[in-house]
Design a protein around this motif. Structure first.
Motif, short mmCIF file in Angstrom:
data_model
loop_
_atom_site.label_atom_id
_atom_site.label_comp_id
_atom_site.label_asym_id
_atom_site.label_seq_id
_atom_site.Cartn_x
_atom_site.Cartn_y
_atom_site.Cartn_z
N VAL A 69 0.37 -3.90 -6.07
CA VAL A 69 0.76 -2.62 -5.47
C VAL A 69 -0.45 -1.70 -5.54
O VAL A 69 -0.99 -1.45 -6.63
N ILE A 70 -0.87 -1.18 -4.38
CA ILE A 70 -2.07 -0.32 -4.30
C ILE A 70 -1.62 1.12 -4.11
O ILE A 70 -0.95 1.44 -3.13
N LEU A 105 -6.01 4.33 7.30
CA LEU A 105 -6.08 3.58 6.06
C LEU A 105 -5.31 2.27 6.17
O LEU A 105 -5.77 1.22 5.70
N ALA A 106 -4.14 2.30 6.81
CA ALA A 106 -3.35 1.08 6.98
C ALA A 106 -4.10 0.07 7.84
O ALA A 106 -4.07 -1.14 7.57
N SER A 107 -4.78 0.55 8.86
CA SER A 107 -5.56 -0.34 9.73
C SER A 107 -6.72 -0.99 8.96
O SER A 107 -6.98 -2.19 9.10
N THR A 108 -7.39 -0.19 8.13
CA THR A 108 -8.47 -0.72 7.30
C THR A 108 -7.94 -1.77 6.32
O THR A 108 -8.53 -2.85 6.15
N ALA A 109 -6.82 -1.45 5.69
CA ALA A 109 -6.23 -2.38 4.72
C ALA A 109 -5.81 -3.68 5.40
O ALA A 109 -6.01 -4.77 4.86
N GLU A 110 -5.24 -3.58 6.59
CA GLU A 110 -4.81 -4.79 7.30
C GLU A 110 -6.01 -5.66 7.67
O GLU A 110 -5.96 -6.89 7.54
N LEU A 121 0.85 -1.18 0.00
CA LEU A 121 0.00 0.00 0.00
C LEU A 121 0.89 1.24 0.00
O LEU A 121 1.59 1.51 0.97
N ILE A 122 0.91 1.96 -1.13
CA ILE A 122 1.71 3.18 -1.26
C ILE A 122 0.78 4.36 -0.99
O ILE A 122 -0.14 4.63 -1.77
N VAL A 173 3.14 -1.31 4.06
CA VAL A 173 2.67 0.07 3.96
C VAL A 173 3.86 1.01 3.82
O VAL A 173 4.75 1.02 4.67
N LEU A 174 3.87 1.78 2.74
CA LEU A 174 4.96 2.72 2.47
C LEU A 174 4.35 4.09 2.16
O LEU A 174 3.35 4.18 1.46
N GLU A 175 4.98 5.15 2.69
CA GLU A 175 4.48 6.50 2.46
C GLU A 175 5.30 7.20 1.38
O GLU A 175 6.50 6.96 1.25
#
Length: 371
Positions: free
Chosen positions: A118-119, A76-81, A64-65, A94-96
């Motif tokens: 890759v999202i 967003l990272a929590s939702t994706a996980e 997740l970029i 997760v990368l910013e």
């Protein structure tokens, strides 16, 4: 050979079948339909089994970029996980993005990690940066649209305001191969990837002059405000060469090459553009005064830009624009500075994107219109 069963054996078989059906019914009541469907999904994708049945290395993993200026990264990272866990995937990488890396470097790192998708979570700039690293690879790109324009997402019919669905589509959506464009601002210059549109002149000047603060307040209407202040500018003399063969010379306000043509508000700037036809649609806009701009706007509003007043569209695989002066250039809505030279070329089927399956579309519609 005919096998005859005595009556007792027949009743034993029937009773056994009833027991199996009853157990299945009770299991469904106990687990709930959602968990049953999840179990069925795991059997449909044998790499995604229970923790006790398979090593984590055999599971799928997404990257997740995220552009941190567009959303709360933790949320967003929590939702994706959570969605990855429910779908049987490993936790996402997760990368910013950052000022020095708008997403291309992060995507290369994700590819080195061997992720399955890759999202890109951000605006058109973030999506273009991720696409630049993924073009020419077999790794698909998912999109969580968080920008002002979200042009690529609109042109491949993704959901724009449903983050959880965008993540699900990125995991289990259908792969679609689309074209990308390349742009150079000098004959021997660096090549830049674009997925939607690149332009020289009026449209690029509008992008460069649109306030970020106004975009955050008004959304895409901020471009309308900036455009209204640019209508009275002077045309520029350009030479346009299509496919190294056909050349025209004209005084224009804008030359724009598009891989697809849908804008915000349902506007079809390039009504005949197809995102996977291996061609670019090049729009030349040449009004001389404010009155002629009305003809341009009428042509576009009526989806007749290809033969509208003071506009012209031609399909090609490569186009070179040479201007008599330095003009603004934009790449998928991002200002790219000024140059008197712009070369665009199509790369057919260079990028794989995840789009909704038929079943996912049905589920999204069902949620929007519950019975």
């Amino acid at each position: 050979m005919i096998i005859e069963l005595d009556p007792l054996m027949t009743w034993v078989i029937v009773a056994g079948a009833l027991v199996v059906l009853g157990a299945a019914f009770l299991l469904g009541r106990r687990m709930g339909a959602r968990r049953v469907l999840a179990r069925v999904r795991r059997y449909a994708h044998p790499a995604n089994l229970e923790d006790t049945e398979v090593d984590d290395a055999a599971r799928y993993r997404a990257a997740l970029i995220v552009n941190p200026t567009k959303t709360d990264v933790r949320r967003l990272a929590s939702t994706a996980e959570a969605i990855c866990r429910f779908e049987g995937w490993n936790p996402p990488l997760v990368l910013e993005t950052a000022l020095e890396d708008s997403g291309e470097g992060a995507t290369i790192r994700a590819l080195d990690e061997g992720v399955d998708v890759v999202i890109a979570a951000g605006g058109d700039g973030t999506i273009r940066a991720v696409a630049s690293a993924l073009a020419g690879t077999s790794t698909p790109m998912g999109i969580v649209p968080l920008g002002t324009g979200n042009l690529l997402a609109r042109n491949i019919d993704l959901v724009l305001d449903k983050t959880e669905w965008a993540l699900r589509i990125a995991l289990w959506g259908r792969n679609r191969e689309i074209d990308v464009g390349t742009a150079k601002t000098a004959e021997d210059g660096e090549s830049h990837i674009f997925t939607v549109m690149t332009g020289l002149g009026f449209d690029a000047a509008v992008m460069a002059d649109t306030s970020d603060e106004l975009k955050s307040r008004l959304g895409w209407l901020a471009y309308v405000e900036a455009g209204s202040r640019k209508l009275a500018g002077k045309p520029s003399q350009v030479k346009v060469t299509f496919d190294d063969d056909y050349r025209i010379s004209a005084r224009v306000r804008s030359v724009l090459g598009g891989n697809c043509g849908r804008l915000q508000g349902g506007i079809q700037l390039l009504p005949q553009a197809v995102i996977d036809d291996g061609m670019l649609d090049v729009l030349i806009v040449s009004p001389k005064n404010l009155g002629q701009w009305l003809g341009v706007l009428a042509s576009i509003a009526g989806r007749r830009a290809s033969r509208g007043l003071h506009t012209n569209i031609r399909k090609c695989q490569k186009v070179v624009i040479e201007a008599g002066e330095d003009l603004n250039i934009q790449l998928d809505g991002d200002p790219l500075g000024q140059s008197s030279y712009l070369e665009m070329e199509v790369r057919p089927s260079a990028l794989t994107v995840r789009v909704p399956t038929v079943e996912q579309r049905k589920q999204i519609r069902a949620e929007a219109w519950p019975v």
